[in-house]
Each structure stands twice: as structure tokens, then as C-alpha cells.
Design an enzyme around this catalytic site. Structure first.
Site, short mmCIF file in Angstrom:
data_model
loop_
_atom_site.label_atom_id
_atom_site.label_comp_id
_atom_site.label_asym_id
_atom_site.label_seq_id
_atom_site.Cartn_x
_atom_site.Cartn_y
_atom_site.Cartn_z
N TYR A 1 0.80 -1.23 0.00
CA TYR A 1 0.00 0.00 0.00
C TYR A 1 0.83 1.27 0.00
O TYR A 1 0.30 2.36 -0.15
CB TYR A 1 -0.97 0.00 1.20
CG TYR A 1 -2.17 -0.89 0.95
CD1 TYR A 1 -2.07 -2.28 1.04
CD2 TYR A 1 -3.41 -0.35 0.61
CE1 TYR A 1 -3.16 -3.10 0.80
CE2 TYR A 1 -4.51 -1.16 0.37
CZ TYR A 1 -4.38 -2.52 0.47
OH TYR A 1 -5.47 -3.33 0.22
N HIS B 1 -22.24 4.90 2.61
CA HIS B 1 -21.56 4.00 1.65
C HIS B 1 -22.16 4.20 0.26
O HIS B 1 -23.38 4.17 0.10
CB HIS B 1 -21.76 2.56 2.11
CG HIS B 1 -20.85 1.58 1.43
ND1 HIS B 1 -20.93 1.31 0.09
CD2 HIS B 1 -19.84 0.83 1.92
CE1 HIS B 1 -20.00 0.40 -0.22
NE2 HIS B 1 -19.33 0.10 0.87
N GLU C 1 -15.38 -2.45 9.11
CA GLU C 1 -16.54 -1.70 8.61
C GLU C 1 -17.84 -2.19 9.26
O GLU C 1 -18.75 -1.40 9.51
CB GLU C 1 -16.62 -1.81 7.08
CG GLU C 1 -17.68 -0.91 6.48
CD GLU C 1 -17.65 -0.94 4.95
OE1 GLU C 1 -16.92 -0.12 4.36
OE2 GLU C 1 -18.35 -1.80 4.36
C1 GAL Z 1 -13.48 -1.16 2.64
C2 GAL Z 1 -13.19 0.08 3.45
C3 GAL Z 1 -12.09 -0.17 4.40
C4 GAL Z 1 -12.36 -1.40 5.24
C5 GAL Z 1 -12.69 -2.58 4.36
C6 GAL Z 1 -13.09 -3.78 5.19
O1 GAL Z 1 -14.59 -0.89 1.86
O2 GAL Z 1 -12.89 1.14 2.61
O3 GAL Z 1 -11.92 0.95 5.21
O4 GAL Z 1 -13.39 -1.11 6.11
O5 GAL Z 1 -13.73 -2.25 3.48
O6 GAL Z 1 -13.19 -4.93 4.40
C1 GAL Z 2 -17.82 -2.77 -1.37
C2 GAL Z 2 -16.51 -2.19 -0.86
C3 GAL Z 2 -16.08 -2.98 0.38
C4 GAL Z 2 -17.18 -2.98 1.40
C5 GAL Z 2 -18.43 -3.54 0.79
C6 GAL Z 2 -19.57 -3.60 1.77
O1 GAL Z 2 -18.31 -1.95 -2.41
O2 GAL Z 2 -15.52 -2.32 -1.86
O3 GAL Z 2 -14.91 -2.42 0.91
O4 GAL Z 2 -17.41 -1.67 1.84
O5 GAL Z 2 -18.80 -2.78 -0.35
O6 GAL Z 2 -20.61 -4.37 1.24
#
Ligand code: GAL
Ligand code: GAL
Ligand code: MN
Length: 220
Positions: free
Chosen positions: A12, A106, A173
Site C-alpha cells: 500500500y 456508503h 466496517e
Molecule cells: C473497505 C473500506 C475499508 C475497510 C474494508 C473492510 O470498503 O474502505 O476501510 O473497512 O472495506 O473490508
Molecule cells: C464494497 C466495498 C467494500 C465494502 C463492501 C460492503 O463496495 O468495496 O470495501 O465496503 O462494499 O458491502
């Protein structure tokens, strides 16, 4: 003073400099902003803290623990914002983001329940009968003490799941969503602040979540 919390280990590190440069230009112009970076590489930020790389999803699940390791230092800031490092600021992010506790809707689930944890064994559990908003984990923050208090609770919840041998469906999350369901954030931002790079949505693109090959980035 505003602190931006960034965690970038393993592969990263490639995102760090472009993100920091973009923040200098677009993030809270006129405010004193300092970047605080946990990394295992030689890269520059206002403050760099050495942090060992662990295989995914440990870095994201442990993010609150990582942040709390500097609690005393971070309490000196007025506001703290965490953002995923695979992001880029592309337009002004101004003081509309300042609030006691700040979360982003989201982009994938506006007006929908999203993907909260539904297994009651997890500390992130939200029962189906409870109507909830779904927040993105990629950008979050608030007044320093308020945000750190949330980090503390989330760390404990994640640790309790770890001891039970369960990992919430969307990791940190899911825990964030549980917390915000029971502790409503004072400020809810639109998906402008977690805007997937290749999507077309009726919002201004401000903080973009970069398209990347997640599987490739997360291995190693
Ligand atoms: C992503 C999010 C991250 C982390 C991850 C968990 O979508 O941007 O911050 O929460 O999901 O799988
Ligand atoms: C996706 C995202 C993941 C997580 C997920 C939740 O779009 O890439 O990080 O936030 O949604 O369902
Ligand atoms: Mn991401």
C-alpha cells in the site's frame, strides 16, 4: 490542528505520496493539517510511525488498535480523520466535514440496509428488524476525543470477536456500522467523500476510492 491518520504497510505504500500531495491541495485548505502515517517503508509524512506489516485483513481489523497506540499524541489535535490510503482528494474538502463524529454514507447502499453483520455471535451484530443506514469504512473522523473514544470501543469489539474466533463480514466496517447504529454520528457525509473512481453517481467527486486489484494488493 487537524490530524489525518493513514496506515500503509506492504504494497500500500505506492498510494502514500499521491494521496498526501492531493491532500495538501484539497483537504481543509486554510487549516493546519498534519499527516500521521503508520508504515513499514521509507516514505514521508508529517509524522511517520514504524509499523510492522501483517497479512490482510489484519491491518484493517487492527486499525483502531494502531490509532490508539498514539492516543496521547492524537489527543492534542482538534479533529482527527482516518482515510484509507488508496484514495485521492480531487476537489475541495472543506469545513463541511467538521463535526463531533463524522461518517460517510456508503456509495453502494444509499437508501438501502447495506451489508451489516447478521450473525448474533459477532459484536458487530445488527438485528434485521432494526432499520439501519450503511456507512463506508474508508473515511471517518470527528473531534479528537470523541473519535478516539469510538476507536476504543471498536477496538474492544473487534478484540472480543477475535477471542471468539469470529471475523465480522466486512471486518472493521461491520463494527463501525454497529457502533454508528447505536451512536448516531452528528454529521453524515454523502458518498462524495468515498466515491469509487470508476462509478458515475449524482455527487461531486471529492475523495475518490481508487480502483485497484484488491486481491493483488492484499496478497503478500
Ligand atoms: C473497505 C473500506 C475499508 C475497510 C474494508 C473492510 O470498503 O474502505 O476501510 O473497512 O472495506 O473490508
Ligand atoms: C464494497 C466495498 C467494500 C465494502 C463492501 C460492503 O463496495 O468495496 O470495501 O465496503 O462494499 O458491502
Ligand atoms: Mn480501500
Amino acid at each position: 490542528m487537524i490530524g489525518v491518520l493513514l496506515i500503509a504497510t506492504g504494497k500500500y505504500d505506492v498510494f502514500v505520496q499521491p494521496l498526501i500531495q492531493s491532500l495538501k491541495r484539497h483537504f481543509l485548505p486554510g487549516y493546519q493539517v498534519k499527516t500521521i502515517l503508520w508504515t513499514d517503508k521509507e516514505t514521508q509524512a508529517d509524522l511517520c510511525l514504524h509499523h510492522k506489516h501483517e497479512p490482510w485483513p489484519a491491518p484493517t481489523l487492527n486499525r483502531y488498535k494502531t490509532i490508539l497506540s498514539q492516543r496521547e499524541l492524537l489527543e492534542q489535535f482538534d479533529y482527527l480523520f482516518y482515510m484509507d490510503v488508496d484514495m485521492l482528494a480531487v476537489d475541495t474538502i472543506g469545513d463541511e466535514i467538521l463535526g463531533d463524529l463524522v461518517a460517510v454514507q456508503h456509495p453502494g447502499f444509499i437508501g438501502k440496509v447495506g451489508t451489516p453483520e447478521r450473525r448474533s455471535r459477532s459484536a458487530a451484530y445488527i438485528p434485521r428488524r432494526e432499520k439501519s443506514v450503511y456507512y463506508a469504512g474508508g473515511f471517518q473522523g470527528g473531534r479528537s476525543r470523541r473519535y478516539l473514544d469510538m476507536c476504543h470501543t471498536l477496538h474492544n469489539q473487534i478484540e472480543s470477536d477475535r477471542q471468539k474466533g469470529i471475523t465480522a463480514i466486512w471486518h472493521d466496517e461491520s463494527h463501525l456500522n454497529h457502533y454508528l447504529h447505536y451512536n448516531k454520528p452528528g454529521k453524515v457525509l454523502s458518498p462524495s467523500y468515498c466515491y469509487p473512481e470508476s462509478w458515475e453517481m449524482p455527487y461531486v467527486k471529492r475523495l475518490v476510492a481508487l480502483d485497484k486489484d484488491h486481491a493483488e494488493m492484499r496478497c503478500g
